[in-house]
Design a protein around this motif. Structure first.
Motif, PDB file in Angstrom:
ATOM      1  N   ILE A 103      96.012 -54.756 -12.429  1.00  0.00           N
ATOM      2  CA  ILE A 103      97.454 -54.964 -12.479  1.00  0.00           C
ATOM      3  C   ILE A 103      97.764 -56.371 -11.977  1.00  0.00           C
ATOM      4  O   ILE A 103      97.006 -56.954 -11.235  1.00  0.00           O
ATOM      5  N   SER A 104      98.860 -56.882 -12.398  1.00  0.00           N
ATOM      6  CA  SER A 104      99.229 -58.219 -11.978  1.00  0.00           C
ATOM      7  C   SER A 104     100.682 -58.236 -11.569  1.00  0.00           C
ATOM      8  O   SER A 104     101.499 -57.492 -12.087  1.00  0.00           O
ATOM      9  N   LEU A 162      99.153 -62.363 -22.625  1.00  0.00           N
ATOM     10  CA  LEU A 162      98.040 -61.454 -22.359  1.00  0.00           C
ATOM     11  C   LEU A 162      97.179 -61.263 -23.614  1.00  0.00           C
ATOM     12  O   LEU A 162      95.951 -61.216 -23.529  1.00  0.00           O
ATOM     13  N   PHE A 209      94.055 -61.740 -16.918  1.00  0.00           N
ATOM     14  CA  PHE A 209      93.423 -60.501 -17.345  1.00  0.00           C
ATOM     15  C   PHE A 209      92.185 -60.711 -18.189  1.00  0.00           C
ATOM     16  O   PHE A 209      91.223 -60.002 -18.076  1.00  0.00           O
ATOM     17  N   GLY A 210      92.266 -61.684 -19.087  1.00  0.00           N
ATOM     18  CA  GLY A 210      91.209 -61.771 -20.085  1.00  0.00           C
ATOM     19  C   GLY A 210      90.159 -62.797 -19.719  1.00  0.00           C
ATOM     20  O   GLY A 210      89.765 -62.938 -18.566  1.00  0.00           O
ATOM     21  N   LYS A 245      92.482 -53.129  -3.793  1.00  0.00           N
ATOM     22  CA  LYS A 245      92.194 -54.217  -4.730  1.00  0.00           C
ATOM     23  C   LYS A 245      91.451 -55.363  -4.018  1.00  0.00           C
ATOM     24  O   LYS A 245      90.485 -55.905  -4.547  1.00  0.00           O
ATOM     25  N   LEU A 302     101.687 -71.118 -23.393  1.00  0.00           N
ATOM     26  CA  LEU A 302     100.400 -70.430 -23.468  1.00  0.00           C
ATOM     27  C   LEU A 302      99.403 -71.049 -22.504  1.00  0.00           C
ATOM     28  O   LEU A 302      99.460 -72.243 -22.203  1.00  0.00           O
ATOM     29  N   PRO A 314      98.967 -56.675  -4.602  1.00  0.00           N
ATOM     30  CA  PRO A 314     100.248 -56.383  -5.246  1.00  0.00           C
ATOM     31  C   PRO A 314     101.414 -56.266  -4.267  1.00  0.00           C
ATOM     32  O   PRO A 314     102.564 -56.226  -4.690  1.00  0.00           O
ATOM     33  N   ALA A 342     102.625 -61.883 -25.222  1.00  0.00           N
ATOM     34  CA  ALA A 342     101.978 -62.940 -26.000  1.00  0.00           C
ATOM     35  C   ALA A 342     100.832 -63.554 -25.214  1.00  0.00           C
ATOM     36  O   ALA A 342      99.721 -63.742 -25.728  1.00  0.00           O
ATOM     37  N   ALA A 347      97.099 -64.482 -11.536  1.00  0.00           N
ATOM     38  CA  ALA A 347      96.010 -63.590 -11.939  1.00  0.00           C
ATOM     39  C   ALA A 347      95.915 -63.562 -13.452  1.00  0.00           C
ATOM     40  O   ALA A 347      96.916 -63.635 -14.152  1.00  0.00           O
ATOM     41  N   ARG A 385      95.418 -63.383  -4.363  1.00  0.00           N
ATOM     42  CA  ARG A 385      95.794 -63.499  -5.761  1.00  0.00           C
ATOM     43  C   ARG A 385      95.987 -62.124  -6.383  1.00  0.00           C
ATOM     44  O   ARG A 385      96.783 -61.947  -7.294  1.00  0.00           O
ATOM     45  N   HIS A 386      95.230 -61.137  -5.912  1.00  0.00           N
ATOM     46  CA  HIS A 386      95.300 -59.815  -6.528  1.00  0.00           C
ATOM     47  C   HIS A 386      96.073 -58.805  -5.702  1.00  0.00           C
ATOM     48  O   HIS A 386      96.179 -57.653  -6.098  1.00  0.00           O
ATOM     49  N   ALA A 441     102.570 -60.013 -14.744  1.00  0.00           N
ATOM     50  CA  ALA A 441     102.786 -59.425 -16.065  1.00  0.00           C
ATOM     51  C   ALA A 441     103.961 -58.463 -16.021  1.00  0.00           C
ATOM     52  O   ALA A 441     104.074 -57.639 -15.138  1.00  0.00           O
ATOM     53  N   PRO A 485      94.412 -55.268 -20.973  1.00  0.00           N
ATOM     54  CA  PRO A 485      94.154 -55.869 -19.660  1.00  0.00           C
ATOM     55  C   PRO A 485      93.659 -54.821 -18.680  1.00  0.00           C
ATOM     56  O   PRO A 485      94.133 -53.690 -18.701  1.00  0.00           O
ATOM     57  N   GLU A 486      92.705 -55.214 -17.850  1.00  0.00           N
ATOM     58  CA  GLU A 486      92.238 -54.306 -16.809  1.00  0.00           C
ATOM     59  C   GLU A 486      92.775 -54.808 -15.486  1.00  0.00           C
ATOM     60  O   GLU A 486      92.725 -55.983 -15.207  1.00  0.00           O
ATOM     61  N   TYR A 503     102.523 -54.804 -20.738  1.00  0.00           N
ATOM     62  CA  TYR A 503     101.114 -54.870 -21.078  1.00  0.00           C
ATOM     63  C   TYR A 503     100.880 -54.512 -22.536  1.00  0.00           C
ATOM     64  O   TYR A 503     101.393 -53.518 -23.012  1.00  0.00           O
TER      65      TYR A 503
END
Lengths: 509, 487
Positions: free
Chosen positions: A431-432, A495, B428-429, B63, B157, B113, A493, B426, B110-111, A435, A428-429, A438
């Motif tokens: 930060i969240s 991510l 990631f993928g 960010k 999921l 922190p 899982a 947020a 949303r991003h 999560a 992942p790029e 990672y």
């Protein structure tokens, strides 16, 4: 037209006469025969308003004896009017003498030693130097001076071998080599008298001998590349606390790979700065360990301190991967590096790090640390063996420590170079907030081959790795979540699911 | 004579204090140097209907600036020094969100922190309504993408369809609850928008293109930055507002209650919807069509407050009133979905027959700009799907220059469309992991085009008449205001 032809003809004749009339000059490496040689020179500076000295001419006598320049003298033929010129020439002559006396009587020696002009006497110096060169060039070659090579084999030190040339009968003072964490104990290959020897009429090879120094009380253990046969080491006791030699005893024990004691030696402590004790181990093998103990009485109580050496094979060339976790209150990411080792020295460093989540600020710090450490690690010719750390970059200490630790990890015990790896790496790029942990996933040929997890807390690392292993086995993220680390396992899982979506890897489609 | 509540002395003392205080404030305000005034502005909170900023919490990670300028192309944030020396995220050339060109997409929140930028709270009004016995019905509508994104908040999921569990959950939260799906609103949107598209296509000369208006961030972007494009925007309300208008007209009829007795909550992946809800054009018979908008993350908090684990609930059906929906309505949640759904119906409206293939694969996926040509009968319809507001500039310029070759353009502010909205967690993928659920639902749906939605056809027959009828125009269409400067 006629006039021009005549002039050209005259020029050609003149030039031919000069070339034919001049005796064959010495080449750069040829040594002049013993004797006195003279030449003349002039300092031709227009004594205009900017200069306070005048034009003068001189003749120079160069004395060569035993193949070396033994004296340089100068006589004025046109004496300068002012005292300043006199001062300049004295200065220049003194400078040239300091450079050249005792040096081989060759053009190349003058070229390599008398290079920088004497400050404040530039013109005089250059005039003198040209005169010396001219005198040398006119000298006949010494009939029977042949030169032989002295080869210094540094016996494992990073510089390898060095060579120097001497004429037979020259007095040779061998160099004193330096190697970090080693003490130079002397040369073998020729017998020395007062630290020097007379050059024989043949090439000579000198082999350096070293003692590995071990500082007792420094802790940790050091890996040593084993060489053929025995091994000598010097235990130093640390400069600040010099015990009287009669109060302490130094022991060295040698263990084999299974931990059995092979031999125990004791040695007296030689006082010095620092004090030391030398041991010679007749035979060591790969996998063996030597442990040095210092037994000392401290206020009536025995005090034991020790240090350890491990013997290993030479560091194999190849590319090694290493990683380390950067962790503090607000920082949590993995540093990944690839280290290239050639001839036991770190010659390449590749950053693989920016695949793990970092905040923008972390990324900046990391980039600063990388830029600095990269240059220093590569230019320092660090041996891969026993690489410890280079100084951290101020303001990016945690990143620096992480990079150092990752390089150490790469060149640590395992010593198995990486297979050429064309696996794709997904991480992942960014930060969240959501999560908790990672994953970094390696995929090769459509299959997950490796999953590493950066946990939020160290204590969860093991359980999360087990969960990640399960994902790898099943090639599926649709698994029941382990109860104690539910949130973190879900992060991993989900991510992985997000990262590998559409790549045709997971069984979940 | 009642009890003496205040002595004369106390009255004098309090009055004096009040006077002194007022005077002090006046003096303080007048004496305030410009720098201090700026510092006062910079500290504390600043809010729009979508976003709350509290620069005191900012850790200057940058960010939000990165997201706003690079991903969204809006470029209204920067890191700058406050007059007290602290470096914080600030607005460029504006002192408050109200003066800025913020479109309320919520990606910065949303991003963020540290909570320095957060989403304007909607839970307060929802909780108040839940505790208010005046309301006879609490109607919850769930956005297409929300029905698949909420799963991520409950250890399922991404993309898992939880619409049955959502219906069950809100009935646990409050027994007056009625659950409906925005898919139905999307189906009406398609009927209206496709009709609009077809009528424009049949005009001899029309100014290309027709642009979607489902995305409130995009509508805000046009109003604030490119008002020249307003004639190109479809006049259709967004699916949420269309369904809102029907909720506030149909449910009162059915239940025999007044529109004011209904509290209508929309669970959306979007923060700009919070502003859209409050637009004056969105009133139905003088009452707001939607009374509160919750983001997906807020809805998760609400369920947590009620101690509900969504994953443990048994599926329940939606309330039957708007229950008949199509797969076309569901794929609104993915970038390209609106365009795909509109083409399915436009094809039918133009030719009278179903398209040979309902999946328009060229419009799916996460490319910045997707374009396709579809042959419908004897004409070629050129469509374009823009994914992320940063990628719309080229088309905007082309439209302004009159050189746009597309007939229909779909624009979604956020990457991946609603699935990647500012109100979602947020990601990631690949945002496609959320689309996976939407397209799966569409594949398995028995009705895949909006015009085949039987419930909707009956609604048109019984109530609305036909698409773009007078009543439909009144209830389901809106206007835009180029002079609206602020959110």
């Amino acid at each position: 037209m006629k006039k021009q032809l005549i002039r050209a003809l005259l020029c050609a004749l003149l030039l031919g006469g000069i070339l034919v009339g001049k005796p064959s000059a010495l080449s750069a490496e040829q040594v002049a025969m013993d004797g006195d040689y003279t030449s003349s020179g002039e300092v031709d500076v227009d004594g205009g308003s900017g200069w306070s000295f005048d034009w003068y001419t001189f003749s120079l006598t160069l004395k060569v004896s035993g193949g070396t320049i033994s004296s340089i003298t100068q006589q004025f033929t046109q004496f300068p009017d002012d005292t300043y010129s006199d001062e300049c020439q004295s200065k220049a002559l003194a400078g040239l003498r300091a450079e050249l006396l005792g040096k081989p009587a060759t053009v190349s020696a003058v070229d390599s030693y008398a290079v920088d002009a004497v400050s404040g006497a530039t013109f005089s110096y250059h005039a003198l130097r040209s005169a010396v060169l001219e005198a040398l060039a006119n000298a006949p070659e010494a009939a029977n001076v042949t030169r032989h090579t002295v080869t210094y084999d540094l016996n494992g030190a990073p510089d390898g071998t060095l060579t120097a040339e001497y004429a037979a009968g020259d007095l040779v003072e061998p160099i004193e080599p330096v190697w970090k964490d080693h003490v130079f104990t002397g040369w073998t290959g020729v017998s020395l008298t007062d630290g020097s020897f007379l050059m024989p009429e043949q090439d000579v090879t000198l082999t350096a001998h070293w003692l590995n120094t071990v500082t007792i009380g420094a802790g940790g253990s050091k890996t040593i590349v084993r060489r053929e046969g025995g091994y000598a080491l010097r235990a130093t006791l640390g400069g600040a606390e010099l015990p009287p030699s009669e109060d302490c005893l130094c022991l060295c024990a040698l263990y084999d790979g299974a931990g059995r004691v092979i031999l125990v030696r004791s040695a007296a402590v030689t006082e010095g700065k620092p004090s030391y004790a030398d041991f010679v181990l007749d035979e060591v093998q790969t996998g063996w360990r030597a442990k040095v103990f210092l037994l000392q009485e401290d206020d009536g109580l025995p005090l034991v301190r020790s240090a350890e050496l491990r013997f290993a094979d030479a560091f194999p060339d190849g590319v090694y991967s290493g990683s380390a976790q950067c962790l503090s209150d607000y920082i949590n990411y993995l540093v990944d590096v690839e280290v290239t080792v050639t001839d036991g020295v770190i010659t390449g460093l590749t950053d693989k790090t920016l695949r793990t989540p970092m905040s923008t600020r972390d990324r900046e710090c990391y980039a600063a640390a990388w830029e600095d450490l990269y240059g220093r690690i590569l230019s320092g010719k660090y041996a891969a063996d026993g690489f410890e750390a280079v100084d951290a970059v101020s303001g990016a200490t945690i990143s620096s420590n992480g990079i150092n630790a990752a390089v150490c990890d790469a060149v640590s015990e395992q010593r198995v170079p990486m297979e050429p790896d064309d696996a794709e790496v997904y991480a992942p790029e960014g930060i969240s907030l959501y999560a908790r942990a990672y994953p970094v996933v390696k995929v090769k040929d459509g299959t997950i081959t490796d999953i590493r997890v950066v946990p939020a807390r160290d204590s969860d690392g093991e359980a999360l790795s087990a969960f990640a292993a399960q994902i790898r086995e099943q090639q599926s993220v649709n698994l029941p979540l382990p109860s104690l680390i539910q949130d973190d396992a879900y992060s991993v899982a989900s991510l992985i699911d997000q990262l590998l979506y559409g790549k045709g890897v997971l069984n979940d489609g | 004579m009642g009890e003496k509540t205040m002595t004369r002395r106390a009255f004098l003392r309090d009055s004096a204090a009040l006077l002194l205080g007022t005077a002090a404030v006046c003096v303080f305000e007048r004496a305030l140097p410009p720098d201090a005034a700026l510092a006062l502005e910079n500290s504390g909170t600043d809010m729009s209907l979508s976003i709350v900023r509290d620069t005191d919490k900012c850790i200057a990670c940058g960010k939000c600036v990165e997201i706003c300028s690079e991903r969204q192309g809006l470029n209204i944030l920067e890191l700058s020094k406050r007059s007290d020396g602290k470096t914080v995220s600030s607005l460029k050339n504006a002192s408050s969100l109200a003066d800025s060109r913020c479109i309320g997409c919520g990606q910065c929140a949303r991003h963020c922190p540290s909570g320095a930028i957060s989403v304007r709270d909607g839970l307060g009004s929802v909780n108040a309504a839940l505790n208010d016995s005046r309301y006879r019905a609490i109607v919850w509508q769930f956005a297409p993408s929300a029905q698949h994104v909420v799963s991520e908040e409950f250890h399922m999921l991404a993309g898992t369809d939880v619409c049955g569990k959502l219906a069950a959950a809100v009935r646990v939260v409050d027994e007056r609850s009625m659950a409906v799906s925005t898919d139905f609103g999307a189906d009406i949107t398609i009927m209206e928008e496709a009709t609009e598209l077809v009528s424009r296509l049949q005009e001899e000369a029309w100014q290309k293109p027709l642009m979607t208006s489902c995305c409130p961030g995009w509508v805000n972007y046009v109003e604030l930055n490119h008002p020249e494009l307003i004639p190109h925007l479809s006049s259709c309300k967004s699916p949420m507002e269309m369904l809102g208008a029907l909720v506030k007209t149909q449910i009162p009829q059915r239940l025999g209650i007044a529109a004011e007795d209904i509290f209508h909550i929309a669970v959306m992946p979007c923060t700009a919807k919070k502003y859209e809800r409050a637009r004056p054009e969105m009133l139905t018979d003088g009452v707001p069509s939607v009374d509160a908008v919750l983001t997906v993350t807020e809805f998760k908090k609400l369920l947590e407050l009620h101690n509900i684990d969504l994953s443990a609930l048994e599926d329940e059906p939606y309330n039957d009133m708007f229950a008949g929906t199509s797969g076309a309505g569901r794929i609104f949640g993915a970038s390209g979905g609106v365009c795909e759904a509109a083409l399915r119906t436009a094809y039918y409206l133009l030719t009278g027959s179903e398209p040979p293939q309902v999946e328009f694969i060229a419009l799916r996926g996460n490319e910045d700009v997707k374009e396709s040509e579809i042959t419908i009968g004897d004409r070629t319809v050129r469509v374009c799907v823009v994914n992320g507001i940063a990628n719309v500039k080229g088309i905007v310029e082309a439209v302004k220059a009159g050189s746009c070759a597309y007939d229909f353009v779909e624009v979604m502010t956020c990457r991946g469309g609603c699935s990647g909205g500012g109100g979602t967690p947020a990601l990631f993928g690949d945002v496609g992991v959320r689309h996976r659920g939407l397209y799966r639902y569409d594949n398995s749906a028995s009705v895949r085009s909006s015009h085949n939605n039987a419930t909707l056809s009956r609604l048109y027959e019984d109530y609305l008449g036909s698409p773009c009828s007078e009543l439909a125009e009144e209830l389901l269409h809106t206007t835009y205001d180029e002079h609206r400067g602020t959110l």
